[in-house]
Design a protein around this motif. Structure first.
Motif, PDB file in Angstrom:
ATOM      1  N   ILE A  93       0.849  -1.196   0.000  1.00 41.30           N
ATOM      2  CA  ILE A  93       0.000   0.000   0.000  1.00 41.30           C
ATOM      3  C   ILE A  93       0.882   1.243   0.000  1.00 41.30           C
ATOM      4  CG2 ILE A  93      -1.830   1.262   1.190  1.00 41.30           C
ATOM      5  CD1 ILE A  93      -2.528  -1.361   2.630  1.00 41.30           C
ATOM      6  N   PRO A  94       0.995   1.948  -1.123  1.00 38.57           N
ATOM      7  CA  PRO A  94       1.699   3.241  -1.110  1.00 38.57           C
ATOM      8  C   PRO A  94       0.771   4.312  -0.561  1.00 38.57           C
ATOM      9  CG  PRO A  94       0.908   2.759  -3.317  1.00 38.57           C
ATOM     10  CD  PRO A  94       0.505   1.594  -2.462  1.00 38.57           C
ATOM     11  N   VAL A  95       1.291   5.212   0.261  1.00 40.13           N
ATOM     12  CA  VAL A  95       0.444   6.237   0.859  1.00 40.13           C
ATOM     13  C   VAL A  95       1.259   7.501   1.093  1.00 40.13           C
ATOM     14  CG1 VAL A  95       0.909   5.438   3.218  1.00 40.13           C
ATOM     15  CG2 VAL A  95      -1.179   6.725   2.755  1.00 40.13           C
ATOM     16  N   CYS A  96       0.597   8.636   0.908  1.00 37.59           N
ATOM     17  CA  CYS A  96       1.187   9.929   1.267  1.00 37.59           C
ATOM     18  C   CYS A  96       0.128  10.690   2.048  1.00 37.59           C
ATOM     19  CB  CYS A  96       1.606  10.699   0.017  1.00 37.59           C
ATOM     20  SG  CYS A  96       2.410  12.271   0.391  1.00 37.59           S
ATOM     21  N   ASP A  97       0.322  10.767   3.373  1.00 38.87           N
ATOM     22  CA  ASP A  97      -0.696  11.301   4.280  1.00 38.87           C
ATOM     23  C   ASP A  97      -1.951  10.412   4.177  1.00 38.87           C
ATOM     24  OD1 ASP A  97       0.898  13.502   5.306  1.00 38.87           O
ATOM     25  OD2 ASP A  97       0.678  14.387   3.313  1.00 38.87           O
ATOM     26  N   ARG A  98      -3.139  10.984   4.181  1.00 35.35           N
ATOM     27  CA  ARG A  98      -4.397  10.237   4.060  1.00 35.35           C
ATOM     28  C   ARG A  98      -4.461   9.058   5.041  1.00 35.35           C
ATOM     29  NH1 ARG A  98      -5.775   9.814  -2.338  1.00 35.35           N
ATOM     30  NH2 ARG A  98      -4.216   8.173  -2.312  1.00 35.35           N
ATOM     31  N   ALA A  99      -4.096   9.309   6.305  1.00 29.63           N
ATOM     32  CA  ALA A  99      -4.080   8.249   7.308  1.00 29.63           C
ATOM     33  C   ALA A  99      -5.473   7.662   7.519  1.00 29.63           C
ATOM     34  CB  ALA A  99      -3.527   8.784   8.635  1.00 29.63           C
ATOM     35  N   PHE A 100      -6.523   8.496   7.406  1.00 28.85           N
ATOM     36  CA  PHE A 100      -7.878   7.984   7.596  1.00 28.85           C
ATOM     37  C   PHE A 100      -8.223   6.950   6.532  1.00 28.85           C
ATOM     38  CE2 PHE A 100     -12.340   8.271   6.255  1.00 28.85           C
ATOM     39  CZ  PHE A 100     -12.944   7.746   7.385  1.00 28.85           C
ATOM     40  N   LEU A 101      -7.892   7.254   5.266  1.00 27.12           N
ATOM     41  CA  LEU A 101      -8.182   6.306   4.192  1.00 27.12           C
ATOM     42  C   LEU A 101      -7.361   5.033   4.359  1.00 27.12           C
ATOM     43  CD1 LEU A 101      -8.410   8.666   1.076  1.00 27.12           C
ATOM     44  CD2 LEU A 101     -10.278   7.617   2.369  1.00 27.12           C
ATOM     45  N   LEU A 102      -6.112   5.168   4.811  1.00 23.33           N
ATOM     46  CA  LEU A 102      -5.281   3.997   5.065  1.00 23.33           C
ATOM     47  C   LEU A 102      -5.923   3.121   6.144  1.00 23.33           C
ATOM     48  CD1 LEU A 102      -2.626   2.393   4.720  1.00 23.33           C
ATOM     49  CD2 LEU A 102      -1.625   3.895   6.467  1.00 23.33           C
ATOM     50  N   HIS A 103      -6.425   3.750   7.202  1.00 27.64           N
ATOM     51  CA  HIS A 103      -7.094   2.997   8.271  1.00 27.64           C
ATOM     52  C   HIS A 103      -8.314   2.253   7.720  1.00 27.64           C
ATOM     53  CE1 HIS A 103      -9.056   1.977  12.024  1.00 27.64           C
ATOM     54  NE2 HIS A 103     -10.103   2.704  11.671  1.00 27.64           N
ATOM     55  N   ARG A 104      -9.086   2.909   6.884  1.00 29.91           N
ATOM     56  CA  ARG A 104     -10.274   2.268   6.309  1.00 29.91           C
ATOM     57  C   ARG A 104      -9.899   1.071   5.443  1.00 29.91           C
ATOM     58  NH1 ARG A 104     -14.148   5.209   2.016  1.00 29.91           N
ATOM     59  NH2 ARG A 104     -12.356   4.659   0.729  1.00 29.91           N
ATOM     60  N   LEU A 105      -8.853   1.221   4.632  1.00 26.05           N
ATOM     61  CA  LEU A 105      -8.400   0.131   3.785  1.00 26.05           C
ATOM     62  C   LEU A 105      -7.900  -1.046   4.624  1.00 26.05           C
ATOM     63  CD1 LEU A 105      -7.447  -1.313   1.231  1.00 26.05           C
ATOM     64  CD2 LEU A 105      -5.440   0.197   1.203  1.00 26.05           C
ATOM     65  N   LEU A 106      -7.039  -0.781   5.603  1.00 25.37           N
ATOM     66  CA  LEU A 106      -6.504  -1.857   6.424  1.00 25.37           C
ATOM     67  C   LEU A 106      -7.602  -2.548   7.234  1.00 25.37           C
ATOM     68  CD1 LEU A 106      -3.168  -0.207   7.599  1.00 25.37           C
ATOM     69  CD2 LEU A 106      -3.414  -2.185   6.086  1.00 25.37           C
ATOM     70  N   THR A 107      -8.581  -1.780   7.666  1.00 24.48           N
ATOM     71  CA  THR A 107      -9.708  -2.383   8.381  1.00 24.48           C
ATOM     72  C   THR A 107     -10.443  -3.368   7.479  1.00 24.48           C
ATOM     73  OG1 THR A 107      -9.989  -0.426   9.785  1.00 24.48           O
ATOM     74  CG2 THR A 107     -11.883  -1.897   9.573  1.00 24.48           C
ATOM     75  N   ALA A 108     -10.667  -2.990   6.230  1.00 23.77           N
ATOM     76  CA  ALA A 108     -11.346  -3.883   5.286  1.00 23.77           C
ATOM     77  C   ALA A 108     -10.518  -5.125   4.999  1.00 23.77           C
ATOM     78  CB  ALA A 108     -11.645  -3.125   3.989  1.00 23.77           C
ATOM     79  N   LEU A 109      -9.211  -4.957   4.853  1.00 19.52           N
ATOM     80  CA  LEU A 109      -8.349  -6.109   4.581  1.00 19.52           C
ATOM     81  C   LEU A 109      -8.319  -7.078   5.761  1.00 19.52           C
ATOM     82  CD1 LEU A 109      -5.325  -4.322   2.834  1.00 19.52           C
ATOM     83  CD2 LEU A 109      -7.060  -5.761   1.743  1.00 19.52           C
ATOM     84  N   ARG A 110      -8.252  -6.549   6.968  1.00 14.79           N
ATOM     85  CA  ARG A 110      -8.188  -7.418   8.145  1.00 14.79           C
ATOM     86  C   ARG A 110      -9.545  -8.054   8.456  1.00 14.79           C
ATOM     87  NH1 ARG A 110      -3.191  -8.521   7.455  1.00 14.79           N
ATOM     88  NH2 ARG A 110      -1.653  -7.110   8.386  1.00 14.79           N
TER      89      ARG A 110
END
Length: 337
Positions: free
Chosen positions: A61-78
């Motif tokens: 997962i490449p990310v630049c800021d957008r921590a909220f979207l990263l949290h949402r993605l990781l929540t869905a994956l887990r």
């Protein structure tokens, strides 16, 4: 048989016709393997490999800021049983809010890799690719939200040893109060490649797939994306894989949601950025990125037809009929699987 993309005419042998009569067949020997290879490559047949456990794959997962979207993605994956236990590499590409990104990665047991400065999505994906040790790598941008069960069908396609890349359909993430741009993106997003499963082949109806979510065979992609390209790096990867003789597939049955840009200024900037990559891609891959791909006779027929007068319209009909007759005369030279 007429089909494929681009469309072509096939003359089936008697044995091939009998094999295809039920509408499906199983690869059982060298002859059926050759037939399947030919039909799948041109898009006439769709492979249906047996599914298996989701394993030997790393999610990057490449990310630049957008921590909220990263949290949402990781929540869905887990939360998805197929991906809950998979290794995940988060590549922080020069975030200003580095501590927030690190906190989200730690909370979801993801490994964090950091670029001190922003180097672009291609370089961030490559960092994850080079740190993965599995046979396959699934790239997910931070603003996607995969639907449950998305990864298994994509991995199953790699039963084909010639396959380098498989991609899902990218659809809009539902919004509470959609505006006019939301509604437009629902039906005309450049990331949504449609509902038809097909091979990915330059100069066809499906010439590339977007890089927001891709699964790749790690050995096939080599060094990965071209880091010098800020835009169009996904198209470039598809073209390079094609030129190297690898196959790629698009599976709309696997779906991921995406947060499309629906602010007019950012939407226009994104479209301009996409367009700016066309010249570089055309220089890197001569003949594979034409601004228009059409037979001269079809262009001439269309120009005559739009005149709206009897004489030009008649000439358009005559030109089309003459081309059809020449095609019919060439039928004995059609491809023969």
């Amino acid at each position: 048989m007429l089909g494929g993309s681009p469309p072509r005419l096939l003359r089936l042998s008697g044995s091939a016709a009998r094999l295809l009569e039920p509408g499906r067949f199983t690869v059982a020997d060298a002859a059926t393997a050759r037939l399947a290879r030919r039909l799948v490559d041109i898009g006439v047949a769709l492979p249906r490999p047996a599914g298996g456990p989701v394993s030997d794959v790393t999610i990057v997962i490449p990310v630049c800021d957008r921590a909220f979207l990263l949290h949402r993605l990781l929540t869905a994956l887990r939360a998805d049983p197929e991906t809950a236990g998979l290794p995940v590499l988060v590549v922080d590409d020069g975030s200003a809010s580095r501590a927030e990104v690190a906190s989200v990665a730690r909370r979801h047991c993801a490994t964090l890799l950091v670029h001190p400065r922003n180097r672009g999505p291609a370089a961030a994906r490559n960092t994850g690719l080079h740190n993965a040790t599995t046979r396959f790598v699934a790239f997910c941008d931070s603003d996607v939200q995969p639907q449950a069960g998305w990864l298994g069908p994509l991995l199953a396609q790699f039963a084909d040893p010639a396959l380098a890349l498989a991609a899902p359909r990218v659809v809009a993430t539902p919004r509470g109060r959609p505006g006019w741009l939301d509604r437009y993106e629902d039906v005309r997003s450049p990331l949504d490649m449609g509902a038809r499963e097909a091979p990915v082949v330059p100069l066809s109806a499906l010439a590339y797939v977007p890089g927001v979510t891709l699964v790749v065979r790690r050995d096939a992609v080599g060094a990965g994306f071209a880091p010098e390209l800020r835009f169009g790096e996904d198209v470039d990867l598809c073209l390079r894989l094609y030129e190297a003789g690898w196959r790629m597939r698009y599976l709309p049955g696997s779906r991921v949601g995406h947060c499309h840009r629906t602010d007019l200024r950012s939407w226009l900037a994104q479209r301009a950025s996409y367009g700016s990559a066309a010249a570089q891609l055309a220089l890197r891959h001569p003949g594979l990125v034409p601004p228009l791909n059409a037979a001269p006779w079809s262009v001439a027929a269309c120009m005559l037809a739009v005149r709206g007068r009897p004489a030009p319209a008649g000439a358009a009909v005559a030109l089309t009929a003459g081309t059809a007759i020449r095609l019919i005369r060439r039928i004995p030279d059609a491809d023969t699987p």
